[in-house]
Write a protein that holds these residues in place. Structure first.
Motif, mmCIF file in Angstrom:
data_model
loop_
_atom_site.group_PDB
_atom_site.id
_atom_site.type_symbol
_atom_site.label_atom_id
_atom_site.label_comp_id
_atom_site.label_asym_id
_atom_site.label_seq_id
_atom_site.Cartn_x
_atom_site.Cartn_y
_atom_site.Cartn_z
ATOM 1 N N GLY A 133 29.197 33.812 32.429
ATOM 2 C CA GLY A 133 28.564 33.721 33.699
ATOM 3 C C GLY A 133 29.486 34.461 35.083
ATOM 4 O O GLY A 133 28.822 34.816 35.885
ATOM 5 N N LEU A 134 30.660 34.256 34.541
ATOM 6 C CA LEU A 134 31.761 35.241 35.921
ATOM 7 C C LEU A 134 31.660 36.554 35.398
ATOM 8 O O LEU A 134 31.928 37.360 36.221
ATOM 9 N N ALA A 135 31.684 37.003 34.112
ATOM 10 C CA ALA A 135 31.945 38.175 33.685
ATOM 11 C C ALA A 135 31.057 39.162 33.789
ATOM 12 O O ALA A 135 31.173 40.275 34.231
ATOM 13 N N ALA A 144 38.075 39.916 29.582
ATOM 14 C CA ALA A 144 39.467 39.317 30.007
ATOM 15 C C ALA A 144 39.746 39.008 31.192
ATOM 16 O O ALA A 144 40.374 37.820 31.326
ATOM 17 N N GLN A 145 39.208 39.728 32.395
ATOM 18 C CA GLN A 145 39.595 39.154 33.621
ATOM 19 C C GLN A 145 38.722 37.737 33.956
ATOM 20 O O GLN A 145 39.334 36.940 34.541
ATOM 21 N N ALA A 146 37.447 37.652 33.314
ATOM 22 C CA ALA A 146 36.887 36.190 33.641
ATOM 23 C C ALA A 146 37.674 35.088 32.921
ATOM 24 O O ALA A 146 37.894 34.152 33.184
ATOM 25 N N ILE A 194 43.260 40.125 26.964
ATOM 26 C CA ILE A 194 43.292 39.075 26.958
ATOM 27 C C ILE A 194 44.408 38.207 27.113
ATOM 28 O O ILE A 194 44.777 37.510 27.972
ATOM 29 N N CYS A 195 45.601 38.996 26.337
ATOM 30 C CA CYS A 195 46.826 38.507 26.756
ATOM 31 C C CYS A 195 47.398 38.843 27.955
ATOM 32 O O CYS A 195 48.041 38.156 28.580
ATOM 33 N N ARG A 227 49.046 36.522 33.133
ATOM 34 C CA ARG A 227 48.900 36.539 34.541
ATOM 35 C C ARG A 227 48.635 35.089 35.073
ATOM 36 O O ARG A 227 49.227 34.702 36.056
ATOM 37 N N ALA A 228 47.768 34.522 34.479
ATOM 38 C CA ALA A 228 47.170 33.155 35.067
ATOM 39 C C ALA A 228 48.205 32.022 34.935
ATOM 40 O O ALA A 228 48.270 31.270 35.749
ATOM 41 N N GLY A 229 49.154 32.415 33.840
ATOM 42 C CA GLY A 229 50.431 31.445 33.881
ATOM 43 C C GLY A 229 51.475 31.673 34.552
ATOM 44 O O GLY A 229 52.531 30.957 34.615
ATOM 45 N N GLY A 230 51.384 32.844 35.425
ATOM 46 C CA GLY A 230 52.407 33.153 36.470
ATOM 47 C C GLY A 230 53.304 34.200 35.769
ATOM 48 O O GLY A 230 54.172 34.534 36.600
#
Length: 454
Positions: free
Chosen positions: A18-20, A296-298, A379-380, A385-388
C-alpha cells in the motif's frame, strides 16, 4: 490522507504494498522520461543517441542532487506532518524549496563555465558536441521545473498523499511522448528539430507536471503559506537547520547519482555503438529497478514504525522475512522484464545497427542476475537506516562507488579498452561487493534494538 498502518496489518506485505505502489509508479514515470527520449531519438541513429547519452550524463548530476535533497526534505516534512505543527510544516517546505533552487542555480552556473569543454573532449564528432550543448540549453528548463516539482512531491509524500505525485507523472508522460514525436519529426506543421525536439518535449511535460502540483498545493493548503513564524525563529536559522539535517542523508543519494553520471561520461569515450547500447539499456535498468527499490523503502518505513512501538525481535524477524521473500519474487519479475527487453531489442530499436542490437542482447546474462543481490542489498540498507545505522549504510554506498566502481570503469574503458560487456558487468560486481558488509551487519541484529553495533 495520512498513511498509517494499523497494528493488525503492520506485519503483512499488504502494508508494504500500500505504501510502495504509488512510490513505484512515480519513480517509473520519472525514469520513463529518459527511456522515452532514448527510444524516440533512436530512430535518428547512433549519433543522436550519443547526444542524448552525453547530455543526460551531465544533467543527471544536477538532477541527482535535487532528488537527494528532496529525499531529505521528505523526511523532514513527514516529521512535521506527524507532529501537527503547521509552522514546522511550512518551514520544511519553503526551506527545502529554497535549497533545491539554490542547488540548480549554482549548478547551472558551473555547467555554463565547464560543460562546453567537457562535451568537446568527450564527443565523438563536432556535430554530437554541438547538439549536446543545444540539448542542455533547453534541458535547463527541465532542471528548474524538477527543482520545484521534486520538493512539492516530497511535501505530498511526507503528508501521506503519495498518489498525487504519481498522478502528476501520469499527466506529464503522455504529453512528453506526443510533443516529442511531433517536434522530433516535424509533424502537423511543427519544425523538425531532431534531438532538440526531445528536449523541448521533456521541458513542456516537466512544466505541466510541476504546474499541476503547485495548483493542487495552492488549492488545498493555501492556509499553510499564511502561517506566521518559522521553526527555528527566523528563516535563515530554519534554512541552516534544514540544510544540516539534509546534508548527510543527501550525501548517500547524491553519491550514487554522481557516480553514475561520472561513469556515463566515461562510457561516452567508448565506440559509438557500444555507447549507444549502454545509453539505451541504462534507463531500462533504472526503470525496472525502481520496483525493488521502492519495496525496500516501504519496508524500511514500516520497520521504523515497528521499532518505534518497541516491537519484539520475533515480530521484527517475521515481518522482515515476509518482506524479503516478496522482494525476491519482485526481483524475479524484474529479471523476466529485462529478458523481454533484450530479446525484443531488434524489434524495439530496429533503426539501430545490427552491432548495437547484438550488444544489447549480450547484456542479458548480467541483467538476469542483477535484481537479486540488488534487491536484497536494498532491503538491508533500508532496514539498517530504520534502526539508526545511517552512517554505516552511507559508507557502504560511497566507498563501493568511489573506491571500486568508478575507478574500475575508468581503468576498463580508458586504459584497458575492454569490451563493453565487461564494463557493464561492473553493475553486478558492485552489488556483490556490497553484499557481505550489508548482510553481516543486518544479521548482527543491533538494528532490532535501535542500537548501532560497534
Amino acid at each position: 490522507m495520512n498513511t498509517t498502518f494499523p497494528t493488525r496489518d503492520i506485519s503483512s506485505t499488504r502494508a508494504v504494498f500500500g505504501l510502495a505502489w504509488p512510490l513505484t509508479v512515480k519513480a517509473i514515470m520519472l525514469h520513463g522520461i529518459v527511456v522515452i527520449d532514448a527510444y524516440l531519438v533512436s530512430s535518428l541513429g547512433e549519433a543522436a543517441v550519443a547526444v542524448l547519452g552525453l547530455s543526460a550524463s551531465i544533467a543527471g548530476i544536477l538532477l541527482g542532487l535535487i532528488v537527494a535533497f528532496s529525499n531529505a526534505t521528505q523526511i523532514r516534512i513527514a516529521q512535521a506532518f506527524g507532529s501537527g505543527d503547521k509552522v514546522f510544516l511550512k518551514s520544511a517546505l519553503l526551506a527545502g524549496l529554497t535549497i533545491n533552487m539554490a542547488v540548480i542555480l549554482i549548478g547551472l552556473v558551473v555547467l555554463s563555465l565547464s560543460a562546453g569543454a567537457v562535451i568537446e573532449q568527450l564527443a565523438h564528432t563536432p556535430w554530437i558536441a554541438a547538439e549536446a550543448k543545444r540539448y542542455l540549453s533547453v534541458f535547463a528548463i527541465v532542471l528548474f521545473a524538477e527543482a520545484a516539482g521534486q520538493c512539492l512531491t516530497s511535501f505530498f509524500n511526507g503528508c501521506g498523499e503519495t498518489r498525487l505525485p504519481a498522478l502528476s507523472y501520469l499527466l506529464a508522460v503522455p504529453l512528453n511522448v506526443v510533443s516529442s514525436i511531433v517536434l522530433i519529426h516535424g509533424l502537423f506543421g511543427a519544425p523538425e528539430l531532431g534531438v532538440m525536439g526531445a528536449a523541448l518535449g521533456s521541458a513542456l511535460a516537466s512544466v505541466v507536471q510541476v504546474g499541476f502540483l503547485a495548483f493542487t498545493l495552492l488549492s488545498s493548503r493555501r492556509d499553510l503559506l499564511r502561517v506566521a513564524g518559522w521553526r527555528n525563529g527566523s528563516f535563515a536559522a530554519t534554512l541552516r537547520r534544514h540544510f544540516v539535517f539534509a546534508l548527510p542523508i543527501a550525501t548517500t543519494f547524491a553519491s550514487a547519482t554522481i557516480a553514475m553520471s561520472v561513469c556515463g561520461l566515461i562510457y561516452a569515450t567508448m565506440p559509438v555503438n557500444a555507447f549507444a547500447a549502454v545509453t539505451i539499456i541504462m534507463p531500462w535498468v533504472q526503470v525496472a529497478g525502481t520496483v525493488g527499490m521502492c519495496w525496500a523503502q516501504a519496508t524500511g518505513i514500516i520497520v521504523a514504525q515497528l521499532l518505534g512501538r518497541t516491537t519484539s525481535e520475533e515480530t521484527l524477524d517475521a515481518f522482515l522475512s515476509g518482506a524479503w521473500r516478496a522482494a525476491l519474487f519482485a526481483a524475479a519479475l524484474v529479471s523476466v522484464f529485462y529478458a523481454c527487453i533484450c530479446l525484443a531489442a531488434p524489434w524495439i530499436y530496429k533503426d539501430l545497427s545490427t552491432e548495437t542490437q547484438t550488444t544489447l542482447l549480450s547484456f542479458l546474462p548480467i541483467l538476469l542476475l542483477l535484481p537479486f543481490p540488488k534487491g536484497s542489498n536494498a532491503i538491508c540498507g533500508n532496514t539498517l537506516r530504520a534502526g539508526g545505522d545511517t552512517v554505516y549504510v552511507m559508507h557502504i554506498f560511497v566507498w563501493s562507488q568511489w573506491l571500486f566502481r568508478v575507478p574500475a570503469t575508468a581503468i576498463m574503458v580508458l586504459y584497458l579498452d575492454l569490451p563493453v560487456i565487461w564494463v557493464f558487468s561492473l553493475l553486478l560486481v558492485e552489488e556483490l561487493v556490497k553484499f557481505a558488509p550489508f548482510h553481516l551487519r543486518l544479521f548482527r541484529g543491533g538494528w532490532k534494538r535501535g542500537v548501532v553495533p560497534l
